[in-house]
Design a protein around this motif. Structure first.
Motif, PDB file in Angstrom:
ATOM      1  N   CYS A 110       0.849  -1.184   0.000  1.00 55.55           N
ATOM      2  CA  CYS A 110       0.000   0.000   0.000  1.00 55.55           C
ATOM      3  C   CYS A 110       0.890   1.241   0.000  1.00 55.55           C
ATOM      4  O   CYS A 110       1.836   1.341   0.784  1.00 55.55           O
ATOM      5  CB  CYS A 110      -0.916  -0.009   1.227  1.00 55.55           C
ATOM      6  SG  CYS A 110      -2.217   1.250   1.191  1.00 55.55           S
ATOM      7  N   ARG A 112       2.025   4.692   0.928  1.00 57.60           N
ATOM      8  CA  ARG A 112       1.806   5.563   2.084  1.00 57.60           C
ATOM      9  C   ARG A 112       2.803   6.722   2.046  1.00 57.60           C
ATOM     10  O   ARG A 112       3.817   6.702   2.740  1.00 57.60           O
ATOM     11  CB  ARG A 112       1.958   4.768   3.389  1.00 57.60           C
ATOM     12  CG  ARG A 112       1.047   3.542   3.483  1.00 57.60           C
ATOM     13  CD  ARG A 112       1.293   2.771   4.772  1.00 57.60           C
ATOM     14  NE  ARG A 112       0.431   1.615   4.879  1.00 57.60           N
ATOM     15  CZ  ARG A 112       0.753   0.397   4.438  1.00 57.60           C
ATOM     16  NH1 ARG A 112       1.926   0.200   3.847  1.00 57.60           N
ATOM     17  NH2 ARG A 112      -0.091  -0.609   4.586  1.00 57.60           N
ATOM     18  N   ARG A 122       5.651  -4.208   5.590  1.00 60.47           N
ATOM     19  CA  ARG A 122       4.210  -4.230   5.331  1.00 60.47           C
ATOM     20  C   ARG A 122       3.975  -4.493   3.850  1.00 60.47           C
ATOM     21  O   ARG A 122       3.539  -3.645   3.094  1.00 60.47           O
ATOM     22  CB  ARG A 122       3.558  -2.911   5.764  1.00 60.47           C
ATOM     23  CG  ARG A 122       3.748  -2.605   7.241  1.00 60.47           C
ATOM     24  CD  ARG A 122       3.039  -1.321   7.651  1.00 60.47           C
ATOM     25  NE  ARG A 122       1.595  -1.454   7.560  1.00 60.47           N
ATOM     26  CZ  ARG A 122       0.733  -0.482   7.870  1.00 60.47           C
ATOM     27  NH1 ARG A 122       1.192   0.699   8.261  1.00 60.47           N
ATOM     28  NH2 ARG A 122      -0.570  -0.684   7.777  1.00 60.47           N
ATOM     29  N   CYS A 140      -4.074  -2.587   1.046  1.00 61.26           N
ATOM     30  CA  CYS A 140      -4.642  -1.395   1.661  1.00 61.26           C
ATOM     31  C   CYS A 140      -5.900  -1.763   2.443  1.00 61.26           C
ATOM     32  O   CYS A 140      -6.643  -2.669   2.056  1.00 61.26           O
ATOM     33  CB  CYS A 140      -4.977  -0.352   0.592  1.00 61.26           C
ATOM     34  SG  CYS A 140      -3.538   0.404  -0.211  1.00 61.26           S
ATOM     35  N   ASP A 141      -6.130  -1.029   3.519  1.00 63.83           N
ATOM     36  CA  ASP A 141      -7.274  -1.289   4.385  1.00 63.83           C
ATOM     37  C   ASP A 141      -8.034   0.021   4.599  1.00 63.83           C
ATOM     38  O   ASP A 141      -7.507   0.959   5.186  1.00 63.83           O
ATOM     39  CB  ASP A 141      -6.805  -1.851   5.722  1.00 63.83           C
ATOM     40  CG  ASP A 141      -7.955  -2.219   6.647  1.00 63.83           C
ATOM     41  OD1 ASP A 141      -9.126  -2.067   6.239  1.00 63.83           O
ATOM     42  OD2 ASP A 141      -7.689  -2.672   7.770  1.00 63.83           O
ATOM     43  N   GLU A 144      -7.957   1.601   7.992  1.00 63.36           N
ATOM     44  CA  GLU A 144      -6.673   2.033   8.528  1.00 63.36           C
ATOM     45  C   GLU A 144      -6.363   3.447   8.037  1.00 63.36           C
ATOM     46  O   GLU A 144      -6.096   3.651   6.850  1.00 63.36           O
ATOM     47  CB  GLU A 144      -5.571   1.074   8.086  1.00 63.36           C
ATOM     48  CG  GLU A 144      -4.191   1.406   8.608  1.00 63.36           C
ATOM     49  CD  GLU A 144      -4.110   1.392  10.120  1.00 63.36           C
ATOM     50  OE1 GLU A 144      -3.564   2.354  10.688  1.00 63.36           O
ATOM     51  OE2 GLU A 144      -4.618   0.416  10.719  1.00 63.36           O
ATOM     52  N   ASP A 146      -3.757   5.314   8.260  1.00 64.34           N
ATOM     53  CA  ASP A 146      -2.416   5.486   7.700  1.00 64.34           C
ATOM     54  C   ASP A 146      -2.308   4.996   6.261  1.00 64.34           C
ATOM     55  O   ASP A 146      -1.329   5.306   5.576  1.00 64.34           O
ATOM     56  CB  ASP A 146      -1.386   4.751   8.561  1.00 64.34           C
ATOM     57  CG  ASP A 146      -1.218   5.394   9.925  1.00 64.34           C
ATOM     58  OD1 ASP A 146      -1.573   6.578  10.065  1.00 64.34           O
ATOM     59  OD2 ASP A 146      -0.750   4.704  10.853  1.00 64.34           O
ATOM     60  N   ASP A 147      -3.284   4.235   5.794  1.00 63.80           N
ATOM     61  CA  ASP A 147      -3.228   3.704   4.439  1.00 63.80           C
ATOM     62  C   ASP A 147      -3.716   4.707   3.396  1.00 63.80           C
ATOM     63  O   ASP A 147      -3.590   4.445   2.194  1.00 63.80           O
ATOM     64  CB  ASP A 147      -4.048   2.420   4.327  1.00 63.80           C
ATOM     65  CG  ASP A 147      -3.346   1.241   4.983  1.00 63.80           C
ATOM     66  OD1 ASP A 147      -2.256   1.437   5.539  1.00 63.80           O
ATOM     67  OD2 ASP A 147      -3.903   0.117   4.957  1.00 63.80           O
ATOM     68  N   TYR A 148      -4.256   5.826   3.830  1.00 66.87           N
ATOM     69  CA  TYR A 148      -4.735   6.828   2.885  1.00 66.87           C
ATOM     70  C   TYR A 148      -3.580   7.727   2.443  1.00 66.87           C
ATOM     71  O   TYR A 148      -2.630   7.954   3.190  1.00 66.87           O
ATOM     72  CB  TYR A 148      -5.847   7.664   3.499  1.00 66.87           C
ATOM     73  CG  TYR A 148      -7.162   6.923   3.629  1.00 66.87           C
ATOM     74  CD1 TYR A 148      -8.119   6.995   2.625  1.00 66.87           C
ATOM     75  CD2 TYR A 148      -7.440   6.139   4.744  1.00 66.87           C
ATOM     76  CE1 TYR A 148      -9.329   6.306   2.727  1.00 66.87           C
ATOM     77  CE2 TYR A 148      -8.639   5.453   4.862  1.00 66.87           C
ATOM     78  CZ  TYR A 148      -9.580   5.539   3.855  1.00 66.87           C
ATOM     79  OH  TYR A 148     -10.765   4.852   3.950  1.00 66.87           O
ATOM     80  N   MET A 156      -6.805   6.165  -1.588  1.00 63.30           N
ATOM     81  CA  MET A 156      -5.680   5.283  -1.252  1.00 63.30           C
ATOM     82  C   MET A 156      -5.226   4.577  -2.520  1.00 63.30           C
ATOM     83  O   MET A 156      -6.016   4.372  -3.453  1.00 63.30           O
ATOM     84  CB  MET A 156      -6.051   4.273  -0.161  1.00 63.30           C
ATOM     85  CG  MET A 156      -7.267   3.437  -0.426  1.00 63.30           C
ATOM     86  SD  MET A 156      -7.572   2.200   0.882  1.00 63.30           S
ATOM     87  CE  MET A 156      -7.329   3.118   2.362  1.00 63.30           C
ATOM     88  N   GLN A 158      -2.924   1.265  -4.083  1.00 58.64           N
ATOM     89  CA  GLN A 158      -2.224  -0.003  -3.879  1.00 58.64           C
ATOM     90  C   GLN A 158      -1.354  -0.299  -5.096  1.00 58.64           C
ATOM     91  O   GLN A 158      -1.777  -0.114  -6.238  1.00 58.64           O
ATOM     92  CB  GLN A 158      -3.221  -1.138  -3.657  1.00 58.64           C
ATOM     93  CG  GLN A 158      -2.558  -2.490  -3.407  1.00 58.64           C
ATOM     94  CD  GLN A 158      -3.534  -3.527  -2.916  1.00 58.64           C
ATOM     95  OE1 GLN A 158      -4.059  -3.430  -1.801  1.00 58.64           O
ATOM     96  NE2 GLN A 158      -3.808  -4.532  -3.726  1.00 58.64           N
TER      97      GLN A 158
END
Length: 275
Positions: A110, A112, A122, A140-141, A144, A146-148, A156, A158
């Motif tokens: 993902c 970030r 990760r 990506c979640d 979460e 922090d994944d944006y 987000m 990926q």
């Protein structure tokens, strides 16, 4: 004697005149309502088009930002820590270059950019059968923060990286260094397929039943149903998304040997083809 006839015209009562005026007023009201409805629909359409254009711009920028970061990390100084991470055996490029059994793998992480765009701890390395070899989770979640890409928690991205599969259109020995034969090659270029998928999870759920769209493959040639790809799954789920596809050549120079000058020594001579 004149013969003059007088005609009696029917008299219109005031009540019937008021009825005619009412009908005319109602017709004007209907026309005004129709014009207002058309104007509202037109403005709504324009708003949707403007919103769609803004969404597409945001998604393309998010996906392209990932491409630029990857290119800068590989083309930058080899003293940088991010360069070592990308080309180490656990990195997205080094994994394929240094592991001879990785041709069917897919490397996922993902993007970030607010922290360090690539975190080596990760990531997900997925086989063609769907088995995850890595201990981390690269998908990506939406839950979460922090994944944006930004703190607005809007989009987000990926990144899915894999080796370009062999093709009859690929030039023979195109990955070998010019001036060396296949028996003494010391440097080889690898062609990668990089798929950056940017999405807006706030508009729709990124899952279809028990299927997580982020966990789907980016390798279109390995599936028969488009919903089994990350882009096709997002489209079926109604999630606004954009996929930027890029091919990249990364050359392994770790085993290059210096060529001797012409007419000196007995080592490997570097010569260019005559045609």
């Amino acid at each position: 004697m004149s013969n003059i006839q007088q005609y009696q015209y029917p008299k219109v009562s005031p009540s019937s005149q008021q009825g005619a005026v009412l009908i005319v007023v109602l017709l004007f009201l209907i026309l005004i309502i129709l014009a207002g409805t058309i104007a509202v629909k037109q403005s709504t359409t324009d708003l949707r088009l403007a919103t769609s254009d803004q969404i597409n711009t945001l998604l393309l920028q998010s996906a392209d930002n990932a491409n630029q970061s990857i290119e800068q990390s590989v083309n930058g100084s080899n003293d940088d820590e991010i360069y070592d991470d990308m080309l180490s055996i656990t990195g997205p490029f080094g994994h394929f270059i240094l592991d001879p059994n990785s041709s069917e793998h897919e490397y996922v992480f993902c993007f970030r950019p607010r922290d360090r765009f690539f975190n080596i701890n990760r990531t997900s390395i997925v086989t063609s059968g769907g088995t995850i070899l890595s201990s981390g989770t690269g998908y990506c979640d939406p839950e979460e923060p922090d994944d944006y890409v930004s703190s607005r928690n809007a989009s987000m991205t990926q990144v899915n990286i894999s080796l370009t599969p062999p093709s009859a259109e690929t030039e023979a020995f195109s990955s070998y260094t010019i001036g060396q034969d296949s028996g003494s090659v010391s440097s080889q270029a690898y062609m990668f397929e990089i798929n950056n998928t940017a999405v807006l999870p706030a508009y729709a759920d990124t899952t279809i039943g028990s299927k997580n769209c982020f966990e789907q493959t980016s390798r279109v040639d390995t599936v028969t149903d488009s919903e089994d790809t990350i882009g096709g799954c997002m489209a079926a789920a109604g999630v606004p998304s954009a996929v930027i596809y890029e091919q990249a050549n990364v050359e392994n120079l770790s085993q290059r040997t210096n060529c001797v000058e012409f007419g000196q020594g007995t080592g490997l001579l570097c010569t260019l083809p005559s045609n």
